[in-house]
Design an enzyme around this catalytic site. Structure first.
Site, PDB file in Angstrom:
ATOM      1  N   HIS A   1       0.511  -1.247   0.256  1.00 20.13           N
ATOM      2  CA  HIS A   1      -0.151  -0.005  -0.630  1.00 20.13           C
ATOM      3  C   HIS A   1       0.789   1.539   0.418  1.00 20.13           C
ATOM      4  O   HIS A   1       1.632   1.600   0.801  1.00 20.13           O
ATOM      5  CB  HIS A   1      -0.872  -0.425   1.597  1.00 20.13           C
ATOM      6  CG  HIS A   1      -1.799   1.055   0.745  1.00 20.13           C
ATOM      7  ND1 HIS A   1      -1.840   2.452   2.183  1.00 20.13           N
ATOM      8  CD2 HIS A   1      -2.735   0.824   0.832  1.00 20.13           C
ATOM      9  CE1 HIS A   1      -2.916   2.746   1.887  1.00 20.13           C
ATOM     10  NE2 HIS A   1      -3.331   2.435   0.984  1.00 20.13           N
TER      11      HIS A   1
ATOM     12  N   SER B   1      -9.669 -14.691  -1.581  1.00 14.80           N
ATOM     13  CA  SER B   1      -9.368 -13.239  -1.731  1.00 14.80           C
ATOM     14  C   SER B   1     -10.640 -13.035  -2.501  1.00 14.80           C
ATOM     15  O   SER B   1     -11.528 -13.591  -3.713  1.00 14.80           O
ATOM     16  CB  SER B   1      -8.351 -12.709  -2.722  1.00 14.80           C
ATOM     17  OG  SER B   1      -8.002 -11.185  -3.330  1.00 14.80           O
TER      18      SER B   1
HETATM   19  C1  LIG Z   1      -3.163  -3.011   2.050  1.00 15.32           C
HETATM   20  C2  LIG Z   1      -3.333  -2.396   2.567  1.00 15.32           C
HETATM   21  N1  LIG Z   1      -2.998  -2.206   3.598  1.00 15.32           N
HETATM   22  C3  LIG Z   1      -3.317  -0.606   4.113  1.00 15.32           C
HETATM   23  C4  LIG Z   1      -3.963  -0.433   3.685  1.00 15.32           C
HETATM   24  C5  LIG Z   1      -4.782   1.593   4.182  1.00 15.32           C
HETATM   25  O1  LIG Z   1      -5.561   1.022   5.229  1.00 15.32           O
HETATM   26  P1  LIG Z   1      -6.661   2.532   5.704  1.00 15.32           P
HETATM   27  O2  LIG Z   1      -7.153   2.615   4.272  1.00 15.32           O
HETATM   28  O3  LIG Z   1      -7.382   1.832   6.875  1.00 15.32           O
HETATM   29  O4  LIG Z   1      -5.567   3.284   6.248  1.00 15.32           O
HETATM   30  C6  LIG Z   1      -5.599  -0.130   2.559  1.00 15.32           C
HETATM   31  C7  LIG Z   1      -6.124   0.893   2.265  1.00 15.32           C
HETATM   32  O5  LIG Z   1      -6.898   0.139   1.335  1.00 15.32           O
HETATM   33  C8  LIG Z   1      -4.709  -1.353   2.280  1.00 15.32           C
HETATM   34  O6  LIG Z   1      -5.761  -2.089   1.106  1.00 15.32           O
END
Ligand SMILES: Cc1ncc(COP(=O)(O)O)c(C=O)c1O
Length: 390
Positions: A120, A323
């Site tokens: 992310h 998934s």
């Molecule tokens: C794999 C992954 N990690 C982290 C995040 C970030 O999460 P948040 O939007 O709850 O802060 C996301 C959000 O889409 C995600 O898909």
């Protein structure tokens, strides 16, 4: 306090907009099949979960006892216990990921964070905030880490402790990095268990894997030091939230006694949302484990069905096992904007959450439009004929 007519109208318009959009965002994993109306009355209070739920709070209007239940549930889900792990309700997956990296940095100030190009985007913010070194590892075309590349990178940084930021379901493809592979590469370069840190980013799939048969490694029993999950994704919450859990031996390291709150502080923020633990608590208590499993299984089944339907019509669609993310080539901008599909480079995805299982109309619409668009591209004459006949 009174609002002008114009401002009231703006709120009304925004309300209408929310009603229209509520269940329409097919590219995002945010579940909207919840009903928390019985909790609305708590919005009249200045509830604040500042500090640690495990302590006697000085600020009385908190939801610590509910937060404790939430953390206990996630401990169980991720194969740990309140004796071994500690955690708190965060503002979302990003805060949980940052917390995991923060703990790791405190243990290994000279460490390097390893993550893949499919991780992310917020990981880079964390890296900058915490001022840690990082190394981006390539991943395969379906978003999973390239373990040979990881090993090479580990070998070229022998003096710096690895902080592994493992994807337990990437944002775009739902790919899960194999913790066994990662651990075997760490062992191969001569590192023992206390010489590295593993954080699991399980933002969306952290609420899926506990409810599938034979899940891949993702939890404390598989050797993670911390794990972060979003609450507004697969569970669903009107206010973004999440949960982070970490081994107590790590969280104790960042705990400080604060006289002002008459307790210890080991969270990232000061004041914390006290309403969101109630949403999570209600979901946890209001559905049986069987119902939670069924909800997840229904999403996975519909995801599989979606991929198959697209494939039957010549659209190369796929999903990872376990998934709810269905991946396919990026359609026209008009189409991905209309259905709020998420896109990256030349790919797009649909994510199946609870509301789509409850009412698949919107999903059926987008599938039909995707197929129509594909047919138009491949056999323009046939479509022209159809139009003429119409
Ligand atoms: C794999 C992954 N990690 C982290 C995040 C970030 O999460 P948040 O939007 O709850 O802060 C996301 C959000 O889409 C995600 O898909």
């Amino acid at each position: 306090m009174s609002l002008s007519y114009h401002d009231i109208q703006r709120l009304r318009d925004f309300y209408k907009h929310c009603i229209e959009c509520q269940h329409q965002m097919l590219g995002y994993p945010n579940a909207s099949d919840y009903d928390y109306q019985n909790l609305w009355s708590f919005l009249q209070f200045s509830i604040n979960n500042i500090g640690d739920w495990a302590e006697q709070p000085h600020y009385p209007m908190n939801t610590f006892e509910f937060e404790k239940d939430v953390i206990e549930y996630f401990c169980r889900l991720y194969h740990s216990s309140l004796d071994e792990a500690w955690g708190y309700v965060t503002n979302g997956g990003t805060e949980g990921n940052m917390y995991g990296c923060y703990l790791a940095r405190e243990i290994f100030p000279e460490g390097i964070v390893y993550f893949t190009k499919d991780t992310h985007y917020s990981v880079m913010k964390t890296i900058r905030f915490l001022n840690i070194e990082y190394c981006m590892i390539p991943s395969d075309t379906r978003g999973e880490m390239d373990y040979d590349a990881l090993e090479l990178a580990l070998e070229s940084n022998p003096d710096k402790s690895p902080i592994i930021f493992a994807n337990i379901g990437t944002t775009m493809f739902g790919a899960i990095d194999d913790l066994k592979q990662i651990q075997s590469r760490l062992a191969k370069v001569g590192l023992s268990r206390n010489q590295y840190y593993i954080h699991a980013d399980a933002a969306c799939h952290g609420m899926i894997l506990p409810y599938v048969d034979n899940p891949p490694p993702f939890s404390f029993k598989d050797g993670v030091d911390s794990i972060s999950v979003s609450g507004h994704k697969m569970i669903g919450s009107p206010i973004p939230c999440g949960v982070v859990l970490a081994l107590k031996k790590h969280t104790d390291k960042v705990s400080h006694e604060i006289e002002y709150i008459a307790g210890s502080d080991k969270t990232l923020t000061g004041s914390r949302n006290g309403i969101t633990p109630l949403f999570l608590w209600q979901f946890i208590r209001g559905t049986s484990e069987l119902e939670k499993k069924q909800r997840v299984q229904d999403c996975l089944q519909l995801a599989e069905h979606t991929a198959q339907r697209l494939n039957q019509h010549g659209i190369t669609a796929w999903r990872h096992l376990n998934s709810n993310v269905v991946v396919f080539p990026k359609p026209s901008e008009e189409l991905w904007r209309k259905y709020y599909l998420a896109v990256a480079n030349d790919m797009a995805h649909i994510i199946i959450a609870g509301q789509t299982v409850a009412n698949p109309n919107r999903l059926n619409q987008v599938i039909e439009e995707l197929i129509r668009e594909k047919t138009r591209k491949t056999t323009p004459e046939a479509v022209t004929d159809e139009l003429v006949m119409a």
